[in-house]
Design an enzyme around this catalytic site. Sequence first.
Site, PDB file in Angstrom:
ATOM      1  N   LYS A  62     -12.962   4.269   5.467  1.00 59.71           N
ATOM      2  CA  LYS A  62     -11.803   3.408   5.792  1.00 59.71           C
ATOM      3  C   LYS A  62     -10.493   4.089   5.381  1.00 59.71           C
ATOM      4  O   LYS A  62      -9.543   4.145   6.162  1.00 59.71           O
ATOM      5  CB  LYS A  62     -11.929   2.073   5.042  1.00 59.71           C
ATOM      6  CG  LYS A  62     -10.676   1.231   5.093  1.00 59.71           C
ATOM      7  CD  LYS A  62     -10.802  -0.057   4.321  1.00 59.71           C
ATOM      8  CE  LYS A  62     -10.413   0.043   2.878  1.00 59.71           C
ATOM      9  NZ  LYS A  62      -8.963   0.084   2.608  1.00 59.71           N
ATOM     10  N   ASN A  63     -10.463   4.610   4.160  1.00 60.97           N
ATOM     11  CA  ASN A  63      -9.197   5.155   3.660  1.00 60.97           C
ATOM     12  C   ASN A  63      -8.808   6.469   4.329  1.00 60.97           C
ATOM     13  O   ASN A  63      -7.700   6.947   4.142  1.00 60.97           O
ATOM     14  CB  ASN A  63      -9.265   5.332   2.133  1.00 60.97           C
ATOM     15  CG  ASN A  63      -9.222   3.988   1.423  1.00 60.97           C
ATOM     16  OD1 ASN A  63      -9.029   2.957   2.060  1.00 60.97           O
ATOM     17  ND2 ASN A  63      -9.421   4.000   0.125  1.00 60.97           N
ATOM     18  N   ARG A 121      -2.686  -4.576   4.776  1.00 64.74           N
ATOM     19  CA  ARG A 121      -1.820  -4.151   3.682  1.00 64.74           C
ATOM     20  C   ARG A 121      -1.355  -2.703   3.866  1.00 64.74           C
ATOM     21  O   ARG A 121      -0.244  -2.337   3.526  1.00 64.74           O
ATOM     22  CB  ARG A 121      -2.609  -4.311   2.384  1.00 64.74           C
ATOM     23  CG  ARG A 121      -1.852  -4.138   1.150  1.00 64.74           C
ATOM     24  CD  ARG A 121      -2.697  -4.408  -0.063  1.00 64.74           C
ATOM     25  NE  ARG A 121      -4.054  -3.893  -0.003  1.00 64.74           N
ATOM     26  CZ  ARG A 121      -4.358  -2.607   0.007  1.00 64.74           C
ATOM     27  NH1 ARG A 121      -3.421  -1.717  -0.007  1.00 64.74           N
ATOM     28  NH2 ARG A 121      -5.624  -2.217   0.033  1.00 64.74           N
ATOM     29  N   CYS A 158      -0.243  -7.871  -3.376  1.00 60.97           N
ATOM     30  CA  CYS A 158      -1.596  -7.974  -2.824  1.00 60.97           C
ATOM     31  C   CYS A 158      -2.544  -8.409  -3.921  1.00 60.97           C
ATOM     32  O   CYS A 158      -2.122  -8.699  -5.037  1.00 60.97           O
ATOM     33  CB  CYS A 158      -2.033  -6.654  -2.216  1.00 60.97           C
ATOM     34  SG  CYS A 158      -2.551  -5.490  -3.466  1.00 60.97           S
ATOM     35  N   ARG A 175       2.455  -4.394  -5.412  1.00 61.46           N
ATOM     36  CA  ARG A 175       2.138  -3.135  -4.719  1.00 61.46           C
ATOM     37  C   ARG A 175       3.442  -2.460  -4.333  1.00 61.46           C
ATOM     38  O   ARG A 175       3.884  -2.562  -3.184  1.00 61.46           O
ATOM     39  CB  ARG A 175       1.286  -3.497  -3.498  1.00 61.46           C
ATOM     40  CG  ARG A 175       0.494  -2.368  -2.916  1.00 61.46           C
ATOM     41  CD  ARG A 175      -0.861  -2.263  -3.536  1.00 61.46           C
ATOM     42  NE  ARG A 175      -1.656  -1.253  -2.872  1.00 61.46           N
ATOM     43  CZ  ARG A 175      -2.969  -1.255  -2.844  1.00 61.46           C
ATOM     44  NH1 ARG A 175      -3.643  -2.198  -3.431  1.00 61.46           N
ATOM     45  NH2 ARG A 175      -3.624  -0.301  -2.242  1.00 61.46           N
ATOM     46  N   PRO A 176       4.091  -1.797  -5.276  1.00 59.77           N
ATOM     47  CA  PRO A 176       5.395  -1.208  -4.955  1.00 59.77           C
ATOM     48  C   PRO A 176       5.278  -0.092  -3.922  1.00 59.77           C
ATOM     49  O   PRO A 176       4.219   0.531  -3.788  1.00 59.77           O
ATOM     50  CB  PRO A 176       5.879  -0.638  -6.294  1.00 59.77           C
ATOM     51  CG  PRO A 176       4.705  -0.579  -7.176  1.00 59.77           C
ATOM     52  CD  PRO A 176       3.649  -1.493  -6.634  1.00 59.77           C
ATOM     53  N   ILE A 177       6.377   0.146  -3.186  1.00 59.66           N
ATOM     54  CA  ILE A 177       6.375   1.234  -2.199  1.00 59.66           C
ATOM     55  C   ILE A 177       7.572   2.164  -2.432  1.00 59.66           C
ATOM     56  O   ILE A 177       8.000   2.871  -1.541  1.00 59.66           O
ATOM     57  CB  ILE A 177       6.386   0.686  -0.740  1.00 59.66           C
ATOM     58  CG1 ILE A 177       7.531  -0.302  -0.550  1.00 59.66           C
ATOM     59  CG2 ILE A 177       5.068   0.076  -0.360  1.00 59.66           C
ATOM     60  CD1 ILE A 177       7.825  -0.584   0.918  1.00 59.66           C
ATOM     61  N   ASP A 178       8.087   2.124  -3.682  1.00 55.29           N
ATOM     62  CA  ASP A 178       9.265   2.941  -3.991  1.00 55.29           C
ATOM     63  C   ASP A 178       9.026   4.431  -3.732  1.00 55.29           C
ATOM     64  O   ASP A 178       9.927   5.137  -3.274  1.00 55.29           O
ATOM     65  CB  ASP A 178       9.690   2.708  -5.458  1.00 55.29           C
ATOM     66  CG  ASP A 178       8.525   2.874  -6.426  1.00 55.29           C
ATOM     67  OD1 ASP A 178       7.427   2.374  -6.130  1.00 55.29           O
ATOM     68  OD2 ASP A 178       8.707   3.527  -7.464  1.00 55.29           O
ATOM     69  N   LEU A 179       7.823   4.922  -3.996  1.00 60.67           N
ATOM     70  CA  LEU A 179       7.556   6.357  -3.807  1.00 60.67           C
ATOM     71  C   LEU A 179       7.521   6.714  -2.321  1.00 60.67           C
ATOM     72  O   LEU A 179       7.921   7.805  -1.931  1.00 60.67           O
ATOM     73  CB  LEU A 179       6.245   6.750  -4.479  1.00 60.67           C
ATOM     74  CG  LEU A 179       6.148   6.412  -5.982  1.00 60.67           C
ATOM     75  CD1 LEU A 179       4.803   6.814  -6.557  1.00 60.67           C
ATOM     76  CD2 LEU A 179       7.271   7.122  -6.735  1.00 60.67           C
ATOM     77  N   ASP A 220     -11.699   2.351  -6.888  1.00 63.15           N
ATOM     78  CA  ASP A 220     -12.410   1.508  -5.922  1.00 63.15           C
ATOM     79  C   ASP A 220     -13.895   1.344  -6.251  1.00 63.15           C
ATOM     80  O   ASP A 220     -14.557   0.457  -5.697  1.00 63.15           O
ATOM     81  CB  ASP A 220     -12.273   2.094  -4.503  1.00 63.15           C
ATOM     82  CG  ASP A 220     -10.866   1.913  -3.951  1.00 63.15           C
ATOM     83  OD1 ASP A 220     -10.074   1.212  -4.593  1.00 63.15           O
ATOM     84  OD2 ASP A 220     -10.575   2.478  -2.888  1.00 63.15           O
ATOM     85  N   ILE A 262      -5.303   2.835 -12.803  1.00 66.88           N
ATOM     86  CA  ILE A 262      -4.573   2.974 -11.524  1.00 66.88           C
ATOM     87  C   ILE A 262      -3.830   1.690 -11.149  1.00 66.88           C
ATOM     88  O   ILE A 262      -2.658   1.728 -10.800  1.00 66.88           O
ATOM     89  CB  ILE A 262      -5.533   3.377 -10.382  1.00 66.88           C
ATOM     90  CG1 ILE A 262      -6.355   4.622 -10.774  1.00 66.88           C
ATOM     91  CG2 ILE A 262      -4.765   3.606  -9.073  1.00 66.88           C
ATOM     92  CD1 ILE A 262      -5.588   5.909 -10.860  1.00 66.88           C
ATOM     93  N   ARG A 296     -13.047  -5.970   5.556  1.00 65.52           N
ATOM     94  CA  ARG A 296     -11.995  -4.944   5.700  1.00 65.52           C
ATOM     95  C   ARG A 296     -12.549  -3.546   5.493  1.00 65.52           C
ATOM     96  O   ARG A 296     -12.012  -2.582   6.035  1.00 65.52           O
ATOM     97  CB  ARG A 296     -10.887  -5.188   4.668  1.00 65.52           C
ATOM     98  CG  ARG A 296     -10.017  -6.382   4.953  1.00 65.52           C
ATOM     99  CD  ARG A 296      -8.891  -6.488   3.927  1.00 65.52           C
ATOM    100  NE  ARG A 296      -8.431  -5.163   3.572  1.00 65.52           N
ATOM    101  CZ  ARG A 296      -8.200  -4.740   2.329  1.00 65.52           C
ATOM    102  NH1 ARG A 296      -8.355  -5.561   1.314  1.00 65.52           N
ATOM    103  NH2 ARG A 296      -7.801  -3.512   2.104  1.00 65.52           N
TER     104      ARG A 296
END
Length: 417
Positions: free
Chosen positions: A22-23, A91, A115, A120-124, A305, A327, A397
């Site tokens: 999936k990933n 997501r 989530c 779930r930051p997305i700053d990077l 995971d 993590i 998912r």
Amino acid sequence: MAKYLIEGGHRIDGELRVHGAKNAVLPILAASLMCSETAIHNCPELSDVTAAQNILEHLGCRVAREGETLTVDARNVNYCDIPDALVTEMRSSILFLGAILARCGRARVSFPGGCELGPRPIDLHISGLQKLGAVIEEDHGYLDCYVDGRLKGSEITLPFPSVGATENIILAAATAEGTTVIHNAAREPEIYDLADFLNTCGALIHFGLGDSVIIEGVRRLNGGEHSVIPDRIAAATYLCAGAITGGMITLTHTRPAHLTSVFPVLEEMGCRVSCADDEIRLSAPDRLLGIRSVKTMPYPGFPTDAQAPIMAAATVARGSSMFVETIFEARYKHAGELMRMGARIKTEGRVAVVEGIRRLHSAVVRSTDLRGGAALVIAALAADGVTEVQNIRHIDRGYARFDENLRSLGAKITREN
Ligand code: UD1
């Protein structure tokens, strides 16, 4: 609401083919937007893949599935936005940001909220794309991005090797002007698979010594074919199902080298693990043993995971096991549900201690997230009575035909929709 009913106490024995990752497939589908016509083989049938397919179709691509192959025709892309409804469906839709920007020169994506695993930051992601020349503004819950001309290659150092941010930067940089170097990049197998796919389509991406990724921008990407790597987390999950039931299981179509941090943990629990080419065999003792300590880390460390499925197995081990989650902030929600089945678990911040008991008992439990949900199913396989696992949309998912696969290995599991 769909649920699983699982009668515990049946050994998981036999052979199973592991599906594509999936990933790996999600960023590859985002990448397909930047190519002409692509065929993606070993593409698992997951609800997250359907969600990615819906996004591609919304943008104007033609997508078709035949068996395990998805073909994407991205020659006519008419839109550069992802509406709220499609973002909520998946997501990981943030992965499309870099690809849309590279393809269209602008992108409008609904801001992803928190989530199940905490904020779930997305700053990077954002600062990486800004380094490549993107202008990004927030507008009423949307991220509005545009670039004047082409994105420009740059040197980017990530403060943390974020998987998604590394992927987004690779995507945006693939067709940027000049060379991009990402330092402290994530080096998960799925990142290599994305690079392999993009290189097949004409990109120039290679991995430097240590933790850098070098992307030499090309003007455009062509079409190509690619086979997605096997899902190492699905493999780890099925190994846990074999382990908790004292079973003997052979997984085929795997990459054992991707699981070298998981095997020692299973061996410490008393399992015998052997590998040959693309096969993994596990033979479990009648009762598992506790684990001194499992600490989740970026690859090649123990994958976050796989933490929940291993914790499920540890609940019935002889002795105690300790987990340290480095993590994600809130990744022990499954612990509370496992306790409803009799498990003895104490969590404090990033640490969880499991005191193994002889048997779990059945209960009505609820999937809290994808891997946490799979962990509940694993626990139920070894519990007395019939356990009801609710809210299994999370499991859909990331696991294709989870119940069917487990049934083929001897589990008594049924799905009710
Ligand atoms: C990916 C995987 C997920 C896996 C995770 C860690 C996919 C689709 N998902 O998620 O299954 O659990 O890697 O191996 O591939 N962070 C920030 N700012 C950012 C980005 C991340 O602070 O801009 C933090 C996150 O909050 C988290 C940590 O970094 O605490 C790791 O996140 P990241 O590696 O980005 O995971 P994902 O790509 O979201």
